[in-house]
Enzyme design. Structure first.
Site, short mmCIF file in Angstrom:
data_model
loop_
_atom_site.label_atom_id
_atom_site.label_comp_id
_atom_site.label_asym_id
_atom_site.label_seq_id
_atom_site.Cartn_x
_atom_site.Cartn_y
_atom_site.Cartn_z
N GLU A 107 0.84 -1.21 0.00
CA GLU A 107 0.00 0.00 0.00
C GLU A 107 0.87 1.26 0.00
O GLU A 107 0.67 2.18 0.79
CB GLU A 107 -0.93 -0.01 1.22
CG GLU A 107 -1.78 -1.26 1.31
CD GLU A 107 -2.71 -1.27 2.52
OE1 GLU A 107 -2.86 -0.21 3.16
OE2 GLU A 107 -3.27 -2.33 2.81
N LEU A 108 1.81 1.33 -0.89
CA LEU A 108 2.84 2.36 -0.85
C LEU A 108 2.31 3.75 -1.16
O LEU A 108 1.59 3.96 -2.15
CB LEU A 108 3.94 1.99 -1.85
CG LEU A 108 5.11 2.97 -1.99
CD1 LEU A 108 5.86 3.13 -0.67
CD2 LEU A 108 6.06 2.48 -3.09
#
Length: 559
Positions: free
Chosen positions: A471-472
């Site tokens: 989930e960068l």
């Protein structure tokens, strides 16, 4: 250290304005960011280095380049869909497969939105990563709490009628019933197709039409309370279409409306007030020539008695575990062969490395309808009753071919948390090959300490399992100011951070263990971090879906 509140906390204050097209982020806990910059721009990111697409440029380093999306943004012909299709090959649904998006407050499942979004992805050549099966947030908590609520003891309905199933006979006489005025044939039948339940039913053969009361069978007298309503329920069918009859009572006569009787068993009711201390009910059946079958007759008065009983811990554990299993099994089997990897458990830990329980985590009052902790009911000890172990066992049974991941945040800022993550998966896999991979969310700031990033990747990789950045994004507005405007240096600092994360991932995670990287959103405008209360620019594309210098940083990290 500062912490960033979950967007739903902002929603509780009335400040959340843009989430109609955004991916709601998971954790209600806080994302940790440093107070002051720990690094300065290196000058190593070339803003012009942005030729190509993410999925093409990452293909040699890892197989899956992902983005998080939501259903209402994936519109045909939109720049959003065009960007996703061009840049990514692996998609994570922001909300649509979370339990609270599928399960209603009464426990029914509705996958319509998820199915539609899956079809859009499949039609555009995008593989879907399943997110998420077991989590404490965005749950149908009203339904889950109803499963462990005190058991209500319903008022008791007392049947005052004797032998309403016509099971007791004496020779050819049906006990507790009397035939009046009858040119018809009354008998107790045992034929399977003429009995609704038990072994017997009443059979009435009307040879020719007469007055309804001229074909009549009546019950024994039963006691009633004057002025109280009683409800008679009976099941009936006719041998041929066109059946018709009514109910009457005595001593004081009362009459029901006429009932049209079909050829299938069906329930009928007649509610009447008691006018005498005793009464009886009559079947008046002389209207038409037909053969009738009657069974399961009851007369009930007012319900009496009620209360509730608290469920035992064992009962609560069984109820919650069964529902957890139902959601895992139903969801994975629905998409078996389509969704090939899942976040089975999401955000199991609090920041000190302890599994999340009701002793170290309190559900905010505003979130009682959408947060629910499974662990306190099923188990959080490292034994066979551990809820995470059970979740992975159920997931493997539901779809043995799918990859199974565990996912969490702040692993790069909490050594205790990443160490606990490793210990947990090693425990789970000691019970069988259940966990295939670990996801580190990587909601980082432009100034997050880099040693923590390296340590997280090294620790996770030491498990030998697949590792994904799940989930960068890179926070610019670390102060969460409502009046934030990025300085001229911030984009380069963000680009440096993207570059460093990619480099560290490639350096510290062996190629065979790299599942891939997913960026949490597409353009800055759909980021969960970008709110009216705290604007931010954390992603790779601007509001016009143009590549930013952060895109260049990401790409240079690959080199």
């Amino acid at each position: 250290m500062k912490k960033i509140l979950h967007p739903l906390r902002f929603a509780a204050t009335g400040l959340l304005l843009i989430y109609a097209t955004s991916c709601k982020k998971e954790n209600y806990d806080d994302i940790t960011v440093p107070d002051v910059p720990l690094v300065t721009t290196t000058g190593n990111v070339n803003p012009a280095d942005s030729i190509g697409t993410l999925k093409a440029l990452t293909a040699a380093s890892f197989p899956n380049m992902g983005m998080a999306i939501t259903a209402n943004s994936m519109l045909a012909g939109s720049p959003y869909l065009a960007t996703v299709k061009a840049q990514a090959n692996n998609i994570t649904f922001g909300n649509e497969l979370k339990e609270g998006s599928v399960v209603s407050t009464n426990g029914t499942y509705n996958y319509t939105t998820a199915d539609n979004l899956y079809n859009i992805c499949a039609n555009n050549g995008l593989q879907v990563f399943g997110h998420t099966l077991v989590w404490h947030s965005q749950q149908s908590a009203t339904y889950l709490n109803s499963l462990i609520a005190p058991i209500v003891t319903a008022p008791v309905l007392t049947n005052v009628l004797v032998n309403g199933g016509f099971e007791t006979v004496s020779g050819t006489t049906i006990s507790n019933w009397s035939v009046y005025n009858s040119p018809a044939s009354f008998s107790s039948t045992t034929a399977a197709n003429e009995v609704r339940s038990g072994t017997r039913a009443l059979k009435v053969a009307v040879a020719a039409p007469v007055q309804p009361y001229q074909v009549q069978i009546t019950s024994d007298l039963f006691n009633t309370t004057v002025g109280t309503n009683y409800t008679m329920t009976f099941y009936m069918k006719a041998a041929s279409a066109g059946g018709r009859m009514r109910i009457s009572t005595g001593t004081t006569a009362q009459y029901s409306a006429d009932y049209n009787i079909t050829t299938d068993w069906a329930p009928y009711t007649f509610t009447f007030p008691a006018k005498d201390a005793q009464t009886r009910v009559y079947f008046d059946m002389g209207y038409v020539a037909n053969t009738y079958f009657v069974d399961d007759v009851t007369v009930t008065g007012p319900a009496v008695g009620s209360g509730s009983v608290e469920q035992t811990p064992a009962q609560k554990a069984a109820a919650i575990e069964n529902e957890m299993k139902r959601y895992i099994t139903t969801t994975m089997q629905r998409y078996a062969g389509k969704i090939k990897a899942w976040d089975v458990v999401n955000e199991a830990f609090v920041n000190n490395g302890q599994l999340r329980t009701n002793t170290n985590y309190t559900i905010p009052t505003a979130n009682t309808t959408n947060e629910f902790l499974y662990g306190p009911y099923i188990g959080t000890k490292y034994d066979n009753n551990n809820y995470i172990l059970k979740a992975f066992q159920y997931a493997k049974a539901a779809d043995p071919t799918a990859l199974r991941f565990i996912n969490d945040y702040n692993l790069e800022t909490s050594k205790a948390k990443v160490d606990s993550m490793k210990a947990l998966v090693m425990f789970i896999n000691s019970k069988g090959a259940l966990v295939d991979g670990l996801g580190t969310q990587m909601h980082v700031a432009y100034n997050t300490t880099r040693t923590g990033i390296d340590y997280a990747f090294k620790t996770l990789a030491s498990t030998g399992l697949k590792i994904r950045i799940s989930e960068l994004d890179v926070i610019a507005n670390t102060a969460r100011s409502a009046t934030y405007v990025p300085s001229v240096t911030i984009p380069s600092l963000q680009a440096d951070m993207y570059k460093y994360i990619v480099q560290s991932y490639l350096k510290n995670v062996p190629a065979a263990q790299r599942y891939g990287i997913t960026v949490w959103g597409v353009a800055d405008t759909d980021s969960w971090l970008n709110t009216a209360a705290a604007p931010d620019v954390p992603l790779l594309f601007d509001k016009n879906f143009k590549k930013k210098v952060t895109f260049s940083g990401f790409i240079q990290g690959l080199k």
